[in-house]
Design a protein around this motif. Structure first.
Motif: not given
Length: 264
Positions: A4, A53-55, A69, A72-74, A77, A82, A85-86
């Motif tokens: 990260l 970090i998780l928008r 992360f 990859r750009s969060v 995404a 997204l 990712l979550r």
């Protein structure tokens, strides 16, 4: 490349009379298998950093900088990326587990939902959920699967939240004040479970807390945040024994002096 990487992260939120900036040029890195503490008083920006970090931000929030992360750009995404990712890579343990679990669904429903969405059969999902409850030391796991949230204690529910993260195979855990709502004995048990799972599975963890003593006991490094700005990052033992920023010194001075540690 770090697992990260957060660079120059700034977050501005809409408020009644316009906008308010709450994070200012935050820089943080987290390696595979590392535990990083993010400490500061209430309102300092700890939870906002984790949510970024998780928008998980309010509508019309403005975010500048970058969050990367695993390369990859969060922030770039799309919604499908997204969600994935979550679901599979980054899990979050919130402070109040009771408000994070649907009160009208059973623990089993909560634990198996994401697995079923990912294509796992119901039989295999239930078996995985039972394994995850065993991993967080919940006895009589099969009966707990049939229980509703109101039938479990706060400490037990926090273990269920941890189980949901572990069973999904997440590589990074964001633990947002995961123990602050618990009594001292239960807090120690939950911290022990997190540390054991982190070591066993090689998980990276961002451990958010206001307690520098706790951060020093379980985290490799500690970052101190004040008014939305990172003011100091050091190895946890070094920061505890030789802080360099006045705010960190004040935080340490406000805590009881634990046995075996020297006051800076």
């Amino acid at each position: 490349m770090s697992l990260l990487e957060i660079q120059s992260l700034s977050v501005t939120l809409p408020v009644a009379d316009g906008e308010r900036q709450v994070l200012f040029d935050v820089d943080l890195t987290l390696e595979e298998g590392e535990t990083l503490a993010l400490v500061g008083e209430s309102g300092s920006g700890k939870s906002m950093t984790a949510r970024s970090i998780l928008r998980l931000l309010p509508p019309r929030a403005r975010v500048d900088g970058s969050i990367v992360f695993d390369g990859r750009s969060v922030l770039d995404a799309d919604p499908a990326e997204l969600r994935e990712l979550r679901r599979t890579q980054i899990g979050m343990i919130f402070q109040d587990a009771r408000s994070s679990i649907d009160p009208v669904r059973t623990v089993g429903d909560f634990l198996t939902e994401g697995l079923l969405i990912g294509g796992m059969s119901r039989k295999d999902a239930q078996a995985r959920a039972l394994q995850s409850l065993d991993a967080v030391r919940i006895s009589d796991a099969r009966a707990r699967m049939r229980a509703y949230p109101h039938e479990l204690s706060g400490g037990m529910l926090q273990r269920v939240m941890i189980a949901s993260v572990v069973q999904a195979g997440h590589r990074l855990i964001l633990a947002d004040e995961a123990t602050s709502a618990l009594d001292v004995t239960t807090q120690a048990e939950v911290v022990g479970i997190l540390a054991e799972l982190q070591k066993t599975h090689g998980l990276a963890m961002l451990f958010i807390t206001h307690d520098l003593d706790l951060a020093a006991s379980i985290c490799h490094r500690t970052a101190v945040i004040n008014r939305g700005r990172i003011v100091e990052v050091q190895d946890s033992d070094a920061l505890y024994s030789a802080p360099t920023h006045e705010y960190t010194i004040q935080l340490l001075a406000s805590r009881p002096n634990p046995a075996g540690r020297n006051t800076p």
